[in-house]
Write a protein that holds these residues in place. Structure first.
Motif, PDB file in Angstrom:
ATOM      1  N   ALA A 154      -5.987   0.365  -6.018  1.00 49.32           N
ATOM      2  CA  ALA A 154      -5.278   1.210  -7.177  1.00 49.32           C
ATOM      3  C   ALA A 154      -4.141   2.042  -6.404  1.00 49.32           C
ATOM      4  O   ALA A 154      -3.212   2.462  -7.154  1.00 49.32           O
ATOM      5  CB  ALA A 154      -6.255   2.201  -7.843  1.00 49.32           C
ATOM      6  N   ASP A 155      -4.181   1.939  -4.982  1.00 48.62           N
ATOM      7  CA  ASP A 155      -3.122   2.866  -4.328  1.00 48.62           C
ATOM      8  C   ASP A 155      -1.978   1.731  -4.020  1.00 48.62           C
ATOM      9  O   ASP A 155      -1.311   2.182  -3.068  1.00 48.62           O
ATOM     10  CB  ASP A 155      -3.591   3.415  -3.081  1.00 48.62           C
ATOM     11  CG  ASP A 155      -4.438   4.617  -3.503  1.00 48.62           C
ATOM     12  OD1 ASP A 155      -3.979   5.285  -4.260  1.00 48.62           O
ATOM     13  OD2 ASP A 155      -5.663   4.717  -3.038  1.00 48.62           O
ATOM     14  N   CYS A 168       0.699  -1.270   0.299  1.00 44.36           N
ATOM     15  CA  CYS A 168       0.098  -0.013  -0.067  1.00 44.36           C
ATOM     16  C   CYS A 168       0.935   1.475   0.298  1.00 44.36           C
ATOM     17  O   CYS A 168       1.693   1.411   0.921  1.00 44.36           O
ATOM     18  CB  CYS A 168      -0.945   0.032   1.248  1.00 44.36           C
ATOM     19  SG  CYS A 168      -2.041   1.582   1.367  1.00 44.36           S
ATOM     20  N   ASN A 169       0.516   2.027  -0.869  1.00 44.00           N
ATOM     21  CA  ASN A 169       1.616   3.320  -1.089  1.00 44.00           C
ATOM     22  C   ASN A 169       1.190   4.474   0.055  1.00 44.00           C
ATOM     23  O   ASN A 169       2.016   5.317   0.447  1.00 44.00           O
ATOM     24  CB  ASN A 169       0.996   4.197  -2.441  1.00 44.00           C
ATOM     25  CG  ASN A 169       1.747   3.654  -3.592  1.00 44.00           C
ATOM     26  OD1 ASN A 169       2.999   3.351  -3.565  1.00 44.00           O
ATOM     27  ND2 ASN A 169       1.005   3.725  -4.635  1.00 44.00           N
ATOM     28  N   ILE A 170       0.234   3.980   0.753  1.00 45.13           N
ATOM     29  CA  ILE A 170      -0.454   5.173   1.681  1.00 45.13           C
ATOM     30  C   ILE A 170       0.112   4.707   3.106  1.00 45.13           C
ATOM     31  O   ILE A 170       0.448   5.608   3.920  1.00 45.13           O
ATOM     32  CB  ILE A 170      -1.932   5.218   1.741  1.00 45.13           C
ATOM     33  CG1 ILE A 170      -2.512   5.427   0.315  1.00 45.13           C
ATOM     34  CG2 ILE A 170      -2.487   6.406   2.601  1.00 45.13           C
ATOM     35  CD1 ILE A 170      -1.946   6.804  -0.347  1.00 45.13           C
ATOM     36  N   CYS A 171      -0.054   3.347   3.586  1.00 45.89           N
ATOM     37  CA  CYS A 171       0.183   3.267   4.996  1.00 45.89           C
ATOM     38  C   CYS A 171       1.442   2.019   5.097  1.00 45.89           C
ATOM     39  O   CYS A 171       1.795   1.777   6.235  1.00 45.89           O
ATOM     40  CB  CYS A 171      -1.006   2.627   5.844  1.00 45.89           C
ATOM     41  SG  CYS A 171      -1.512   0.913   5.112  1.00 45.89           S
ATOM     42  N   GLY A 172       1.835   1.535   3.984  1.00 48.43           N
ATOM     43  CA  GLY A 172       2.777   0.370   4.052  1.00 48.43           C
ATOM     44  C   GLY A 172       2.594  -0.787   4.256  1.00 48.43           C
ATOM     45  O   GLY A 172       3.237  -1.830   4.184  1.00 48.43           O
ATOM     46  N   ALA A 221     -10.492  -3.267  -0.080  1.00 46.81           N
ATOM     47  CA  ALA A 221      -9.802  -2.103   0.196  1.00 46.81           C
ATOM     48  C   ALA A 221      -8.696  -2.335   1.559  1.00 46.81           C
ATOM     49  O   ALA A 221      -8.619  -3.462   1.912  1.00 46.81           O
ATOM     50  CB  ALA A 221     -10.682  -1.164   1.255  1.00 46.81           C
ATOM     51  N   CYS A 222      -7.481  -1.741   1.369  1.00 52.28           N
ATOM     52  CA  CYS A 222      -6.423  -2.053   2.295  1.00 52.28           C
ATOM     53  C   CYS A 222      -6.945  -1.972   3.613  1.00 52.28           C
ATOM     54  O   CYS A 222      -7.624  -1.300   4.369  1.00 52.28           O
ATOM     55  CB  CYS A 222      -5.519  -0.852   2.245  1.00 52.28           C
ATOM     56  SG  CYS A 222      -4.027  -0.881   3.618  1.00 52.28           S
ATOM     57  N   PRO A 223      -6.882  -3.297   4.374  1.00 48.15           N
ATOM     58  CA  PRO A 223      -7.371  -3.608   5.665  1.00 48.15           C
ATOM     59  C   PRO A 223      -6.571  -2.553   6.728  1.00 48.15           C
ATOM     60  O   PRO A 223      -7.392  -2.228   7.707  1.00 48.15           O
ATOM     61  CB  PRO A 223      -6.854  -4.979   6.278  1.00 48.15           C
ATOM     62  CG  PRO A 223      -5.800  -5.241   5.228  1.00 48.15           C
ATOM     63  CD  PRO A 223      -5.753  -4.335   3.914  1.00 48.15           C
ATOM     64  N   ASP A 224      -5.432  -1.871   6.519  1.00 47.23           N
ATOM     65  CA  ASP A 224      -5.036  -0.976   7.535  1.00 47.23           C
ATOM     66  C   ASP A 224      -5.602   0.545   7.362  1.00 47.23           C
ATOM     67  O   ASP A 224      -5.623   1.046   8.282  1.00 47.23           O
ATOM     68  CB  ASP A 224      -3.398  -1.152   7.640  1.00 47.23           C
ATOM     69  CG  ASP A 224      -2.818  -2.360   8.126  1.00 47.23           C
ATOM     70  OD1 ASP A 224      -3.734  -3.051   8.724  1.00 47.23           O
ATOM     71  OD2 ASP A 224      -1.646  -2.611   8.184  1.00 47.23           O
ATOM     72  N   CYS A 225      -5.612   0.690   6.121  1.00 48.32           N
ATOM     73  CA  CYS A 225      -5.822   2.264   6.028  1.00 48.32           C
ATOM     74  C   CYS A 225      -7.229   2.464   5.013  1.00 48.32           C
ATOM     75  O   CYS A 225      -7.776   3.728   4.883  1.00 48.32           O
ATOM     76  CB  CYS A 225      -4.583   3.167   5.510  1.00 48.32           C
ATOM     77  SG  CYS A 225      -4.478   2.683   3.892  1.00 48.32           S
ATOM     78  N   GLY A 226      -7.766   1.517   4.695  1.00 50.28           N
ATOM     79  CA  GLY A 226      -8.940   1.572   3.726  1.00 50.28           C
ATOM     80  C   GLY A 226      -9.004   2.105   2.324  1.00 50.28           C
ATOM     81  O   GLY A 226      -9.987   2.416   1.546  1.00 50.28           O
ATOM     82  N   VAL A 227      -7.474   2.383   1.827  1.00 52.61           N
ATOM     83  CA  VAL A 227      -7.592   2.753   0.589  1.00 52.61           C
ATOM     84  C   VAL A 227      -7.795   1.880  -0.578  1.00 52.61           C
ATOM     85  O   VAL A 227      -7.623   0.637  -0.085  1.00 52.61           O
ATOM     86  CB  VAL A 227      -6.279   3.629   0.288  1.00 52.61           C
ATOM     87  CG1 VAL A 227      -6.209   4.605   1.095  1.00 52.61           C
ATOM     88  CG2 VAL A 227      -5.200   2.462   0.143  1.00 52.61           C
ATOM     89  N   ASN A 228      -8.192   2.298  -1.929  1.00 47.88           N
ATOM     90  CA  ASN A 228      -8.467   1.416  -2.783  1.00 47.88           C
ATOM     91  C   ASN A 228      -7.126   0.375  -3.210  1.00 47.88           C
ATOM     92  O   ASN A 228      -6.124   0.805  -3.308  1.00 47.88           O
ATOM     93  CB  ASN A 228      -9.012   2.004  -4.042  1.00 47.88           C
ATOM     94  CG  ASN A 228     -10.112   2.850  -3.722  1.00 47.88           C
ATOM     95  OD1 ASN A 228     -11.288   2.049  -3.511  1.00 47.88           O
ATOM     96  ND2 ASN A 228     -10.294   3.947  -3.840  1.00 47.88           N
TER      97      ASN A 228
END
Lengths: 54, 383
Positions: free
Chosen positions: A47-48, A6-10, A38-45
C-alpha cells in the motif's frame, strides 16, 4: 510493463524484472503481487507504493 | 469510557503504527499528535531529493487532513506534548490542555547531535532532521556553490553525493579515517571515498571541525589539523540522539533511548515507544526497516493480541548513487573479523565470528548483487 515506487525508501518495483529473490517472478503484474509482499529494501506494505513513470 | 490510543509524533514511526493498527481494528479511536504540520513523508527521501527531482513540497505524500481521512484517525497539528502524567493517563500540551489516553505511543524521534563548536558562525550551521529543516536548507542553497558537511556517516555521505551530483562543490570533514567509519571496514571505506571523490566530493579525514566563523557572506571552518575551508553553507550530520527527556521526566526508564521490551512497552504498562526514540531490547536502530517491523508488532499488541517484535537481518541501503552500497553491520559487541574481496568493480566485505558464522556484511559496487544470498545467511537481529 509498469513500474511502482516505494514512497518510503524509493525502491522501484519493475514488473518486467519482478522480485525473484522473494518469490515474485519476472513479468508479474502489480495487481498479482500478494498483499503479504513487502518492500525488499525497507519492509513496508504494498500500500505504500505508487505507480511511477520512468 | 473508551479513551483513544494516542500517538505522539507524525514521522514514519507514528504513521506506521496508525496505519497498521487501523488495518487490524477499524473502530478503535486513534489520536495522532504532531508538533508540526503533520504531513506524511519519508525522512530518508530528504538526503537524495536533488537526484530524484523532489522538492520539499513534493516529498510530502499527504497533508494531515488527507492522512486523517485516509486512515480514519484524528490528527492535531502544531500540537506539542510537553509532559506525560502516567498516574492519570493524560498527556499535557504546551497550552496546558490535558488529553486522556487509553494507551500512549511515543514516536517522538531523535535530535541531530550538535558538536560543541566555537565561532560566530555556529548558529548558521544547518542540520536536517525533518522536512521543514530541509526546506530551509534548500532555500539557503539557492544561488550558492560551496557546501561543507560535518560528518561522513550515512546521512553525510548521502547529502555529499546528492549535492556534488547537483553541481555543488562539497567538502566533508570527519574525525574518522574513512566514510561510514562505524559501518564498513577500511577497504570498503577507501572504495566509497574514491567513488565519491570521482563525483567531486573533497574529504578531510582524521580531523575535527573546531570553529565556524562568519567572514563576509561565507562561513570559514577551521579544522583541528590547521586547514581552513570556506563554504556558503555548512551542514552538520554527525548522528542522532533519541529524544528521551519527556519520558525521563515522567519516570519512564531511559538509557540511550526510551527503554522498551520486545512488546515495545516501557516500564509503564500503558506507554509504548517506537522508532528512533526507542531502545528496543537494548538496540537503538534508527532505520526504516526496524520501524516497519516494530509498528506491525505494536499494532497487533494494541489491537489486543500481545505480539513481541522480531527483527530479521535488516540490511541498510546507502543512497549514494556514485557507489551502490548496502550494509548489514554486525552488532558492535560481537567479536569477529572482516574478510574483504576488492577489485575495480566493487568490494565484498564479510564479517565472520570465530566459528565461521556470517554476522554482517558491506557490499559496494557490483557486489551488491550478492545481497539477497547473503541476507539469507545472516542471523536475525532480534529473535
Amino acid at each position: 510493463m509498469k513500474k511502482y515506487q516505494c514512497n518510503i525508501c524509493g525502491f522501484i518495483y519493475d514488473e518486467a524484472v519482478g522480485d525473484p529473490a522473494h518469490g515474485i517472478k519476472a513479468g508479474t503484474s502489480w495487481e498479482d503481487i500478494p498483499e503479504s509482499w513487502a518492500c525488499p529494501d525497507c519492509g513496508v506494505n504494498k500500500a505504500d507504493f505508487e505507480m511511477v513513470e520512468i | 469510557m473508551n479513551h483513544p490510543v494516542v500517538i505522539v509524533g507524525s514521522g514514519l514511526a507514528g504513521y506506521a503504527v496508525a496505519r497498521e493498527l487501523r488495518r487490524l481494528d477499524a473502530d478503535q479511536p486513534l489520536l495522532l499528535l504532531s508538533a508540526d504540520h503533520g504531513g506524511f513523508y519519508s525522512k530518508p527521501m530528504l538526503s537524495n531529493a536533488l537526484a530524484t527531482g523532489k522538492t520539499p513540497e513534493s516529498i510530502i505524500n499527504g497533508d494531515a487532513e488527507k492522512m486523517a481521512s485516509q486512515l480514519n484517525v484524528s490528527i492535531r497539528t502544531y500540537t506539542r506534548v510537553v509532559a506525560i502524567d502516567k498516574t492519570n493517563r493524560t498527556v499535557i500540551l504546551k497550552n496546558n490542555e490535558q488529553l486522556s489516553y487509553g494507551n500512549l505511543v511515543l514516536a517522538i524521534g531523535a535530535d541531530q547531535v550538535r558538536l560543541p563548536l566555537q565561532g560566530n558562525g555556529v548558529s548558521k550551521v544547518f542540520t536536517v532532521n525533518d522536512v521543514d529543516d530541509y526546506k530551509h536548507f534548500r532555500d539557503a542553497l539557492a544561488g550558492k556553490k560551496k557546501v561543507a558537511i560535518i560528518g561522513a556517516g550515512l546521512i553525510g555521505c548521502e547529502f555529499a553525493n546528492d549535492l556534488a551530483s547537483a553541481g555543488y562543490h562539497v567538502d566533508v570533514v570527519d574525525i574518522a579515517a574513512q566514510p561510514l567509519g562505524r559501518l564498513i571496514p577500511p577497504a570498503a571505506g577507501a572504495y566509497l571515498k574514491q567513488k565519491l571523490e570521482a563525483v567531486g566530493v573533497v574529504f578531510h579525514f582524521d580531523t575535527s571541525t573546531q570553529s565556524v566563523e562568519q567572514i563576509d557572506n561565507q562561513l570559514c571552518l577551521t579544522l583541528a589539523n590547521g586547514k581552513t575551508i570556506r563554504a556558503d553553507i555548512v551542514l552538520s550530520s554527525v548522528g542522532l540522539k533519541p529524544r528521551t527527556k519527556m519520558a525521563q521526566e515522567a519516570g519512564l526508564q531511559i538509557n540511550r533511548g526510551i527503554v522498551v521490551d520486545q512488546l515495545l512497552q516501557t516500564n509503564d504498562a500503558h506507554i509504548y515507544a517506537v522508532g528512533d526514540c526507542a531502545e528496543v531490547a537494548g538496540k537503538v536502530l534508527p532505520f526504516v526497516m526496524p520501524i516497519t517491523h516494530a509498528a506491525r508488532a505494536l499494532a497487533a499488541t494494541l489491537a489486543g493480541n500481545p505480539t513481541p517484535v522480531r527483527y530479521p537481518a535488516m540490511p541498510v541501503l546507502v543512497k549514494t548513487p556514485a557507489c551502490s552500497t548496502v550494509v548489514s553491520p554486525p552488532d558492535a559487541d560481537k567479536a569477529g573479523v572482516w574478510q574483504v574481496e576488492s577489485n575495480d568493480d566493487g568490494v565484498k566485505a564479510l564479517f565472520y565470528d570465530d566459528t565461521g558464522c556470517l554476522l554482517g556484511f558491506a557490499l559496494l559496487g557490483k557486489a551488491i548483487m550478492d545481497k539477497n544470498d547473503l541476507v539469507a545467511k545472516l542471523p536475525p537481529v532480534l529473535a
